[in-house]
Design a protein around this motif. Structure first.
Motif, short mmCIF file in Angstrom:
data_model
loop_
_atom_site.label_atom_id
_atom_site.label_comp_id
_atom_site.label_asym_id
_atom_site.label_seq_id
_atom_site.Cartn_x
_atom_site.Cartn_y
_atom_site.Cartn_z
N LEU A 18 0.81 -1.22 0.00
CA LEU A 18 0.00 0.00 0.00
C LEU A 18 0.84 1.27 0.00
O LEU A 18 0.32 2.35 -0.31
N THR A 19 2.11 1.15 0.34
CA THR A 19 2.94 2.35 0.50
C THR A 19 4.25 2.32 -0.29
O THR A 19 4.90 3.36 -0.42
N ASP A 20 4.65 1.17 -0.79
CA ASP A 20 5.96 1.02 -1.43
C ASP A 20 5.88 1.42 -2.91
O ASP A 20 5.26 0.72 -3.71
N PRO A 21 6.53 2.51 -3.31
CA PRO A 21 6.46 2.93 -4.72
C PRO A 21 7.21 2.01 -5.67
O PRO A 21 7.09 2.17 -6.90
N ASP A 22 7.97 1.06 -5.14
CA ASP A 22 8.74 0.15 -5.98
C ASP A 22 8.09 -1.22 -6.13
O ASP A 22 8.75 -2.18 -6.53
N GLN A 23 6.79 -1.32 -5.82
CA GLN A 23 6.10 -2.59 -6.00
C GLN A 23 4.85 -2.44 -6.87
O GLN A 23 4.94 -2.58 -8.09
N ALA A 24 3.71 -2.16 -6.29
CA ALA A 24 2.46 -2.13 -7.07
C ALA A 24 2.50 -1.19 -8.28
O ALA A 24 1.94 -1.53 -9.33
N PRO A 25 3.11 0.00 -8.19
CA PRO A 25 3.18 0.83 -9.40
C PRO A 25 3.86 0.14 -10.58
O PRO A 25 3.50 0.39 -11.75
N VAL B 8 -1.51 7.44 -9.97
CA VAL B 8 -0.06 7.34 -10.14
C VAL B 8 0.30 7.23 -11.62
O VAL B 8 1.23 7.90 -12.10
N ALA B 9 -0.45 6.43 -12.35
CA ALA B 9 -0.17 6.25 -13.78
C ALA B 9 -0.30 7.56 -14.54
O ALA B 9 0.48 7.85 -15.45
N PHE B 10 -1.28 8.38 -14.16
CA PHE B 10 -1.42 9.68 -14.83
C PHE B 10 -0.29 10.61 -14.43
O PHE B 10 0.31 11.28 -15.29
N ILE B 11 0.03 10.66 -13.14
CA ILE B 11 1.10 11.54 -12.67
C ILE B 11 2.43 11.16 -13.33
O ILE B 11 3.21 12.04 -13.73
N GLN B 12 2.67 9.88 -13.50
CA GLN B 12 3.91 9.41 -14.10
C GLN B 12 3.90 9.46 -15.63
O GLN B 12 4.88 9.05 -16.27
N GLN B 13 2.80 9.92 -16.20
CA GLN B 13 2.68 10.10 -17.64
C GLN B 13 2.86 8.79 -18.40
O GLN B 13 3.60 8.68 -19.37
N ILE C 30 -1.67 8.22 -2.74
CA ILE C 30 -1.28 8.50 -4.12
C ILE C 30 0.07 9.20 -4.16
O ILE C 30 0.97 8.82 -4.94
N ARG C 31 0.24 10.21 -3.32
CA ARG C 31 1.51 10.95 -3.31
C ARG C 31 2.67 10.04 -2.93
O ARG C 31 3.77 10.13 -3.51
N ARG D 29 5.70 9.10 -5.42
CA ARG D 29 6.81 9.98 -5.01
C ARG D 29 6.55 11.41 -5.47
O ARG D 29 7.39 12.05 -6.10
N HIS D 30 5.39 11.89 -5.14
CA HIS D 30 4.91 13.17 -5.66
C HIS D 30 4.44 14.02 -4.49
O HIS D 30 3.51 13.63 -3.78
#
Length: 296
Positions: free
Chosen positions: A156-163, A198-203, A219-220, A224-225
Motif C-alpha cells: 500500500l505504501t511502497d512505490p517500488d512494488q504495485a506501481p 499514479v499512472a497519470f502523474i507518471q505520464q 497516491i503521493r 513519489r509526488h
C-alpha cells in the motif's frame, strides 16, 4: 452531513443530460461560472459544468484515421495472460475483448487490497461488448500473480512494488496491435484507484480514470509526488464515512483540481469502501460504462 457541491470542469453529468432524477425528486440547480450545477437524489452529491473547449463528445469514434480501422465484432472472447514487471515479478490477468477489430480503446482494471481480478463481476464483459479491450490484473501478492516483497501491507505504501505492476500492464496493452495506444483508461478501487492516479502523474499514457475510494496521501507516496494532484478526465466515487471521510475529502480535492470530463459522487450515510460501493449499488455500473464510452 451537509452535502458539499464541488464545481466540476468539462462535461455535463449523465443524469443531467438525460433530464432524469433517479430518486423521483426535483433536481436543485444553480449557476456556476462554467455552466450548471446539479444535485440529484438524497444519497449522493454530484455536480458538473460544461466548457466548449474541454468537451470531446466523439467517444469511441475519435480515432483520426477511421478508414484504417476495423470495427469491433459483436462477440467477445476472454483469455488469461501474464507478463513480467521491470523487477521480474510475473503478473497474471484476464483480458476480455471483441474477437475482431482494430484501433480499439482499452481499459486497465485494478482491484483493491486483499481482493483480486475477479472482483469486477460482469463489468469487463460489458465494456468489451461496447468495443473495448479490458485487462483486469492481479497485483503482486494477490490472486495468481507472484508474491510481493516483504510484508503484504507494504504494498500500500511502497512505490517500488504495485506501481510497477500497473506500468507493466499498461505496456502490455500498448503493445497490442488491436489497441489505439492513445486511448487507454483505468478503473480502480482503493489501491487500484491510487495506481490509476499514479499512472497519470507518471505520464504512462492514461486518461480517463474511474477512481473508487482514492486516498490522496497514498497516491503521493506511491507516486513519489509532493505537489498537487492534477488529473484529467476523472470520475471519482466515495462514501461519506469511509475512514472518517478521508476518501470523500480526497475525491473532492481531486475534482477541484482536475480538468476535462470530471464527475464526483459522494454517498451519504455509509462507509462502503472500494468495490463494496459497486456491490451495494449495481446500478452504478451503467453510468460508469457510459461515462467511459463518452470520455475515452
Amino acid at each position: 452531513r451537509h452535502q458539499t457541491l464541488v464545481a466540476l470542469l468539462g462535461s455535463v453529468l449523465l443524469s443531467t443530460a438525460c433530464g432524469d432524477d433517479d430518486d423521483g425528486g426535483a433536481a436543485e440547480t444553480g449557476s456556476t461560472p462554467g455552466g450548471t450545477m446539479t444535485a440529484t437524489g438524497p444519497n449522493a452529491t454530484e455536480t458538473s459544468s460544461t466548457s466548449e473547449d474541454d468537451v470531446d463528445d466523439s467517444g469511441a469514434d475519435s480515432n483520426p484515421h477511421p478508414g484504417d480501422c476495423d470495427a469491433p465484432s459483436a462477440d467477445v472472447v476472454s483469455e488469461t495472460v501474464s507478463f513480467a514487471t521491470s523487477d521480474d515479478k510475473q503478473i497474471v490477468g484476464t483480458v476480455v475483448h471483441p474477437r475482431e477489430g482494430t484501433c480499439l480503446p482499452a481499459v486497465l482494471m485494478i482491484h483493491q487490497y486483499m481482493r483480486d481480478r475477479w472482483q469486477w463481476g460482469g463489468l469487463p464483459e460489458q465494456l468489451a461488448e461496447r468495443g473495448y479491450w479490458v485487462l483486469a490484473i492481479d497485483l503482486r501478492g494477490h490472486g495468481d500473480s507472484d508474491e510481493q516483497d516483504g510484508y503484504l501491507p507494504e504494498l500500500l505504501t511502497d512505490p517500488d512494488q504495485a506501481p510497477l505492476d500497473a506500468e507493466a500492464a499498461l505496456q502490455w496493452l500498448r503493445q497490442r496491435e488491436e489497441i489505439d495506444d492513445r486511448r487507454i483508461g483505468m478503473v480502480g478501487t482503493s489501491i487500484g484507484a491510487y495506481l490509476a492516479a499514479v499512472a497519470f502523474i507518471q505520464q504512462w499514457g492514461v486518461s480517463p480514470i474511474v477512481a473508487l475510494s482514492p486516498l490522496n496521501q497514498a497516491i503521493r507516496g506511491l507516486a513519489r509526488h509532493d505537489g498537487d494532484i492534477v488529473l484529467h478526465d476523472l470520475y471519482c466515487i466515495a462514501t461519506e464515512h469511509d475512514s472518517d471521510g478521508a476518501q470523500a475529502r480526497s475525491c473532492e480535492e481531486l475534482v477541484q483540481a482536475a480538468t476535462g470530463n470530471v464527475q464526483v459522487e459522494i454517498f451519504d450515510g455509509t462507509a462502503d469502501h472500494g468495490i463494496e460501493i459497486l456491490e451495494a449499488r449495481p446500478e452504478l455500473t451503467a453510468p460508469i460504462i457510459d461515462w467511459m464510452v463518452q470520455t475515452l
